[in-house]
Design a protein around this motif. Structure first.
Motif, PDB file in Angstrom:
ATOM      1  N   LEU A 133      23.303  15.064   3.639  1.00 28.58           N
ATOM      2  CA  LEU A 133      22.589  13.797   3.506  1.00 28.58           C
ATOM      3  C   LEU A 133      22.409  13.111   4.860  1.00 28.58           C
ATOM      4  CD1 LEU A 133      21.366  11.522   1.773  1.00 28.58           C
ATOM      5  CD2 LEU A 133      23.702  10.599   1.529  1.00 28.58           C
ATOM      6  N   LEU A 134      23.493  13.050   5.654  1.00 29.55           N
ATOM      7  CA  LEU A 134      23.406  12.374   6.953  1.00 29.55           C
ATOM      8  C   LEU A 134      22.512  13.137   7.921  1.00 29.55           C
ATOM      9  CD1 LEU A 134      27.083  11.108   7.464  1.00 29.55           C
ATOM     10  CD2 LEU A 134      25.071   9.793   6.791  1.00 29.55           C
ATOM     11  N   ARG A 135      22.559  14.436   7.859  1.00 25.18           N
ATOM     12  CA  ARG A 135      21.667  15.222   8.738  1.00 25.18           C
ATOM     13  C   ARG A 135      20.206  14.941   8.386  1.00 25.18           C
ATOM     14  NH1 ARG A 135      23.324  19.110  12.025  1.00 25.18           N
ATOM     15  NH2 ARG A 135      21.296  20.151  11.826  1.00 25.18           N
ATOM     16  N   GLN A 136      19.931  14.828   7.091  1.00 26.17           N
ATOM     17  CA  GLN A 136      18.574  14.533   6.670  1.00 26.17           C
ATOM     18  C   GLN A 136      18.160  13.125   7.090  1.00 26.17           C
ATOM     19  OE1 GLN A 136      18.018  14.813   2.454  1.00 26.17           O
ATOM     20  NE2 GLN A 136      15.857  14.280   2.521  1.00 26.17           N
ATOM     21  N   ARG A 137      19.067  12.152   6.895  1.00 20.01           N
ATOM     22  CA  ARG A 137      18.749  10.767   7.248  1.00 20.01           C
ATOM     23  C   ARG A 137      18.597  10.597   8.765  1.00 20.01           C
ATOM     24  NH1 ARG A 137      19.166   6.537   4.104  1.00 20.01           N
ATOM     25  NH2 ARG A 137      19.895   5.275   5.865  1.00 20.01           N
ATOM     26  N   HIS A 138      19.411  11.309   9.538  1.00 26.11           N
ATOM     27  CA  HIS A 138      19.353  11.186  10.997  1.00 26.11           C
ATOM     28  C   HIS A 138      18.341  12.144  11.620  1.00 26.11           C
ATOM     29  CE1 HIS A 138      23.624   9.216  11.382  1.00 26.11           C
ATOM     30  NE2 HIS A 138      22.876   8.658  10.441  1.00 26.11           N
ATOM     31  N   GLN A 139      17.680  12.917  10.770  1.00 28.86           N
ATOM     32  CA  GLN A 139      16.627  13.843  11.214  1.00 28.86           C
ATOM     33  C   GLN A 139      17.145  14.795  12.310  1.00 28.86           C
ATOM     34  OE1 GLN A 139      13.321  11.373  12.380  1.00 28.86           O
ATOM     35  NE2 GLN A 139      12.944  10.634  10.301  1.00 28.86           N
ATOM     36  N   LEU A 140      18.268  15.436  12.000  1.00 26.02           N
ATOM     37  CA  LEU A 140      18.918  16.316  12.966  1.00 26.02           C
ATOM     38  C   LEU A 140      18.409  17.742  12.846  1.00 26.02           C
ATOM     39  CD1 LEU A 140      22.612  15.067  12.609  1.00 26.02           C
ATOM     40  CD2 LEU A 140      20.960  14.449  14.372  1.00 26.02           C
ATOM     41  N   ILE A 141      18.274  18.381  14.008  1.00 22.95           N
ATOM     42  CA  ILE A 141      17.919  19.794  14.067  1.00 22.95           C
ATOM     43  C   ILE A 141      19.074  20.594  14.653  1.00 22.95           C
ATOM     44  CG2 ILE A 141      16.344  21.499  15.051  1.00 22.95           C
ATOM     45  CD1 ILE A 141      14.194  19.350  15.075  1.00 22.95           C
ATOM     46  N   GLY A 142      19.701  20.036  15.672  1.00 24.47           N
ATOM     47  CA  GLY A 142      20.834  20.703  16.319  1.00 24.47           C
ATOM     48  C   GLY A 142      22.155  20.328  15.675  1.00 24.47           C
ATOM     49  N   GLU A 143      23.136  20.051  16.515  1.00 28.82           N
ATOM     50  CA  GLU A 143      24.475  19.743  16.008  1.00 28.82           C
ATOM     51  C   GLU A 143      24.533  18.332  15.414  1.00 28.82           C
ATOM     52  OE1 GLU A 143      26.449  18.318  20.256  1.00 28.82           O
ATOM     53  OE2 GLU A 143      26.852  20.323  19.472  1.00 28.82           O
ATOM     54  N   ASP A 144      25.614  18.077  14.671  1.00 27.76           N
ATOM     55  CA  ASP A 144      25.790  16.777  14.023  1.00 27.76           C
ATOM     56  C   ASP A 144      26.003  15.677  15.058  1.00 27.76           C
ATOM     57  OD1 ASP A 144      25.654  18.143  11.663  1.00 27.76           O
ATOM     58  OD2 ASP A 144      27.821  18.174  11.315  1.00 27.76           O
TER      59      ASP A 144
END
Length: 403
Positions: A246-257
């Motif tokens: 969820l947080l990766r999606q909300r923060h629009q992450l491609i690489g590391e957390d």
């Protein structure tokens, strides 16, 4: 010569030289006592540490921004109150999630002027972290909605600000950075591994953000951490996986957390393994002192052989063989080692029982440590007694009688 006869003769020689025997067994005594005591205290320390982890609940997850504690983290997106609301609403394995916004403030009350860490949070903070109220109440939903200037004190901060009577603080006014706040509750003392809640102050999260922080990130109200309670301990892996996605999606992450999730169960297991390893290492170090005791036994037995050379020659002259002489001196060495081992075990066991009775530390006598230390002491006595015993057994009777 039978074993009983050899043991009887060994006892007579030990009694005849009490002081020398006592000094020789001192190393064995200290070694055994140290092994058993370290094992007992190590077990108690391990249980205490594990209990502190469990006190927070084994279904707890803590989410930090990876910028936490870093001076330059401008490229890292912070955790926000909106992230928390998304976790609480969209993660099925989560039962509750609460914010933690930490800031240091100056607290003044009468002649007391101190600095404390203030935690801005919600009413559910109490249940998620398994805390209890000693006096008054904790934060209410109305305090959050209306942004009331109320504060809940930890037990230690209440004692420092208001003296020994926590109830006297309820309803009093406390100045935080020169702003008045009403004290509405005092928490019950409870040690934790994530900061000292006993020495903190607790306020509504928006009050802390508006009155003490004063700035907002472009993403919303920035948080120090998010405390998440999974529905059960079995749901921890699922909750962690879902929160990360969820947080990766909300923060629009491609690489590391750009955030870190701490699993309470993993921390608990890791702490238990580390403490067990530490206890084993300390016990092993203490066991080395048994070698010192063994050297002491060997020295005493060598002196005994030198003093009793004429006796050895006489015994050989009247028919005693080398095996009987070897058996006699080996029995003496083992008797010294066993006596020192038993005395050390009794001493350390008494100490552990006394500590358990008169202190909160739950010390126990570890049977495994007792068996290991006793076996080591007996083995040390046998090994270090063999050389003097062999020396006595190999003496020539004629030369021995001339000594």
């Amino acid at each position: 010569m039978s074993f009983l006869v050899a043991a009887k003769m060994a006892w007579q020689m030990v009694r005849r030289h009490r002081l020398r025997t006592g000094l020789s067994m001192l190393g064995i005594l200290i070694g055994n006592a140290a092994v058993v005591a370290i094992a007992g205290f190590g077990h108690a320390a391990q249980e205490l540490a594990v209990d502190q982890f469990r006190a927070l609940g084994t279904n707890l997850l803590i989410v930090f921004s990876s910028s936490f504690g870093l001076a330059d983290a401008s490229n890292v997106r912070p955790l926000t109150l909106d992230d928390l609301r998304a976790i609480a609403a969209e993660v099925p394995a989560v039962s509750a999630a609460v914010p933690s916004l930490a800031v240091n403030v100056r607290a003044v009350r009468g002649g007391v002027d101190r600095r404390y860490e203030v935690i801005g949070t919600w009413p559910e903070y109490l249940s998620v972290l398994n805390l209890e109220v000693e006096e008054g109440r904790f934060l209410l939903p109305a305090d959050i909605e209306e942004q009331r200037p109320v504060v809940v004190l930890g037990s230690e901060s209440a004692r420092e600000l208001f003296g020994l009577d926590p109830a006297a603080a309820i309803g009093e006014t406390l100045l935080l950075n020169n702003l008045p706040f009403e004290v509405v509750g005092i928490l019950r003392p409870k040690p934790t591994v994530f900061g000292n809640n006993d020495a903190r102050l607790f306020l509504p999260v928006d009050v802390v953000a508006n009155r003490f922080v004063g700035r907002r990130s472009p993403y919303g109200l920035e948080l120090t951490a998010i405390f998440v309670s999974a529905r059960s301990e079995a749901d921890l892996p699922a909750a962690e996986f879902q929160i990360r996605n969820l947080l990766r999606q909300r923060h629009q992450l491609i690489g590391e957390d750009d955030f870190v999730i701490r699993n309470q169960k993993v921390l608990l297991d890791g702490a238990a393994r580390i403490l067990t390893l530490l206890r084993v290492l300390l016990s092993g170090t203490a066991a080395l002192s048994l070698l010192v005791g063994g050297v002491g036994i060997m020295n005493v037995m060598l002196i005994s052989v030198a003093e009793r050379t004429p006796e050895i020659g006489l015994r050989k002259a009247i028919g005693a063989d080398s095996r009987q002489i070897l058996q006699q001196f080996a029995a003496e060495a083992i008797l010294i080692a066993v006596s020192g081992g038993v005395a050390g075990i009794l001493l350390s066991s008494s100490l552990l029982v006394a500590v358990r009775m008169f202190t909160p530390l739950a010390t126990t006598v570890d049977p495994v440590a007792v068996v290991i230390s006793f076996s080591l002491s007996t083995g040390v006595g046998l090994v270090f007694g063999i050389f003097p015993a062999r020396k006595a057994a190999q003496l020539d009777p004629i030369e021995a009688l001339r000594a």
